[in-house]
Design a protein around this motif. Structure first.
Motif, short mmCIF file in Angstrom:
data_model
loop_
_atom_site.label_atom_id
_atom_site.label_comp_id
_atom_site.label_asym_id
_atom_site.label_seq_id
_atom_site.Cartn_x
_atom_site.Cartn_y
_atom_site.Cartn_z
N PHE A 36 0.81 -1.22 0.00
CA PHE A 36 0.00 0.00 0.00
C PHE A 36 0.85 1.27 0.00
CE2 PHE A 36 -2.83 3.07 2.31
CZ PHE A 36 -3.80 3.16 1.33
N MET A 37 2.15 1.14 0.11
CA MET A 37 3.01 2.31 0.28
C MET A 37 2.85 3.34 -0.84
SD MET A 37 4.42 1.97 3.19
CE MET A 37 5.88 2.95 3.31
N GLU A 38 2.81 2.89 -2.08
CA GLU A 38 2.69 3.84 -3.20
C GLU A 38 1.31 4.46 -3.29
OE1 GLU A 38 4.05 2.24 -6.91
OE2 GLU A 38 5.93 1.54 -6.05
N ASP A 39 0.30 3.78 -2.75
CA ASP A 39 -1.07 4.26 -2.86
C ASP A 39 -1.53 5.09 -1.66
OD1 ASP A 39 -1.35 2.92 -5.29
OD2 ASP A 39 -1.94 1.06 -4.28
N HIS A 40 -0.75 5.12 -0.60
CA HIS A 40 -1.18 5.84 0.61
C HIS A 40 -1.33 7.33 0.29
CE1 HIS A 40 -0.88 7.72 4.63
NE2 HIS A 40 -1.57 6.65 4.99
N PRO A 41 -2.50 7.91 0.56
CA PRO A 41 -2.75 9.32 0.22
C PRO A 41 -1.76 10.29 0.86
CG PRO A 41 -4.79 8.25 0.87
CD PRO A 41 -3.68 7.28 1.15
N GLY A 42 -1.25 9.96 2.03
CA GLY A 42 -0.30 10.85 2.70
C GLY A 42 1.14 10.62 2.28
N GLY A 43 1.36 9.65 1.40
CA GLY A 43 2.72 9.33 0.95
C GLY A 43 3.37 8.31 1.86
N ASP A 44 4.45 7.72 1.37
CA ASP A 44 5.10 6.66 2.13
C ASP A 44 5.86 7.18 3.35
OD1 ASP A 44 7.17 7.83 0.71
OD2 ASP A 44 8.08 5.95 0.09
N GLU A 45 6.30 8.44 3.30
CA GLU A 45 7.08 8.98 4.42
C GLU A 45 6.27 9.01 5.72
OE1 GLU A 45 8.92 12.69 3.48
OE2 GLU A 45 10.02 11.84 1.80
N ILE A 46 4.99 9.34 5.60
CA ILE A 46 4.15 9.42 6.80
C ILE A 46 3.96 8.03 7.39
CG2 ILE A 46 1.88 9.26 5.69
CD1 ILE A 46 2.73 11.75 8.42
N VAL A 47 3.85 7.02 6.53
CA VAL A 47 3.71 5.65 7.02
C VAL A 47 5.03 5.20 7.66
CG1 VAL A 47 3.21 3.26 6.38
CG2 VAL A 47 1.98 5.13 5.26
N LEU A 48 6.14 5.49 7.00
CA LEU A 48 7.45 5.09 7.53
C LEU A 48 7.73 5.74 8.88
CD1 LEU A 48 9.62 5.15 4.30
CD2 LEU A 48 8.83 3.15 5.56
N SER A 49 7.21 6.94 9.11
CA SER A 49 7.46 7.62 10.39
C SER A 49 6.78 6.91 11.55
CB SER A 49 7.02 9.08 10.32
OG SER A 49 5.61 9.16 10.28
N ALA A 50 5.83 6.03 11.26
CA ALA A 50 5.11 5.32 12.32
C ALA A 50 5.65 3.92 12.55
CB ALA A 50 3.62 5.25 11.97
N THR A 51 6.73 3.54 11.88
CA THR A 51 7.31 2.22 12.09
C THR A 51 8.19 2.23 13.33
OG1 THR A 51 9.22 2.70 10.68
CG2 THR A 51 7.31 1.68 9.62
N GLY A 52 8.45 1.05 13.87
CA GLY A 52 9.32 0.93 15.03
C GLY A 52 8.67 1.35 16.33
N GLU A 53 7.35 1.51 16.32
CA GLU A 53 6.60 1.87 17.53
C GLU A 53 5.15 1.44 17.33
OE1 GLU A 53 7.12 6.10 17.62
OE2 GLU A 53 5.51 6.44 16.21
N ASP A 54 4.36 1.58 18.35
CA ASP A 54 2.93 1.32 18.21
C ASP A 54 2.33 2.53 17.49
OD1 ASP A 54 0.16 1.15 18.55
OD2 ASP A 54 0.34 0.15 20.48
N ALA A 55 1.82 2.33 16.29
CA ALA A 55 1.33 3.43 15.46
C ALA A 55 -0.14 3.75 15.70
CB ALA A 55 1.55 3.08 13.99
N THR A 56 -0.75 3.19 16.72
CA THR A 56 -2.18 3.37 16.97
C THR A 56 -2.54 4.85 17.11
OG1 THR A 56 -2.29 1.23 18.07
CG2 THR A 56 -4.11 2.75 18.49
N ASN A 57 -1.82 5.59 17.94
CA ASN A 57 -2.15 7.01 18.14
C ASN A 57 -1.98 7.80 16.86
OD1 ASN A 57 -2.81 6.63 20.82
ND2 ASN A 57 -0.78 7.19 21.57
N ASP A 58 -0.93 7.52 16.11
CA ASP A 58 -0.72 8.21 14.82
C ASP A 58 -1.89 7.95 13.89
OD1 ASP A 58 1.79 9.22 15.58
OD2 ASP A 58 2.79 7.40 14.93
N PHE A 59 -2.31 6.70 13.82
CA PHE A 59 -3.41 6.32 12.94
C PHE A 59 -4.71 6.99 13.37
CE2 PHE A 59 -6.94 3.54 11.73
CZ PHE A 59 -6.71 3.40 10.36
#
Length: 134
Positions: A36-59
């Motif tokens: 889904f990285m290429e299709d994410h409306p916010g771009g892949d950088e925003i998704v990558l910034s939520a890796t390595g942690e619990d991304a629940t709050n970001d989501f």
């Protein structure tokens, strides 16, 4: 009969933090967001910034729509072992020396700290000398 979902450790999920290999933890579930990285409306950088942690709050903070939540099911790969997720640490700012806005050298500050009281005392003596009643 459906099999039990795979349980992943935090350490296992945390190594998937690149555009071509991206896993996320959201609400106790693990998602492989790589396709889904290429299709994410916010771009892949925003998704990558939520890796390595619990991304629940970001989501949740973004306020994803119902269709986005439904789409997540396509990327579900298992559950997270909550005992392996590190606790969030409170931010503590680095220790810094006292702020010196005018960049006055420390020795000048110390001299002024000594001289100002002496100058005030001298001024008080001069005033009392010249205002003495005879």
């Amino acid at each position: 009969m459906a099999s039990d979902p795979k349980v992943h450790t935090f350490e296992e999920v945390a190594v998937h933090y690149k555009t071509k290999d991206c896993w996320l933890i959201i609400s106790g579930k693990v998602y492989d967001a790589t396709p889904f990285m290429e299709d994410h409306p916010g771009g892949d950088e925003i998704v990558l910034s939520a890796t390595g942690e619990d991304a629940t709050n970001d989501f949740e903070d973004v306020g994803h729509c119902d269709s986005a939540r439904e789409l997540m099911g396509n990327y579900y790969i298992g559950e997270i072992d909550s005992k392996t997720v590190p606790a969030k640490r409170a931010y503590s700012p680095p220790q810094q020396p006292a702020y010196n806005p005018d960049k006055t050298p420390e020795f000048v500050v110390k001299i002024l700290q000594l001289l100002v009281p002496l100058l005030i005392l001298g001024l008080a003596i001069a005033v009392s000398h010249y205002t003495k009643k005879e």
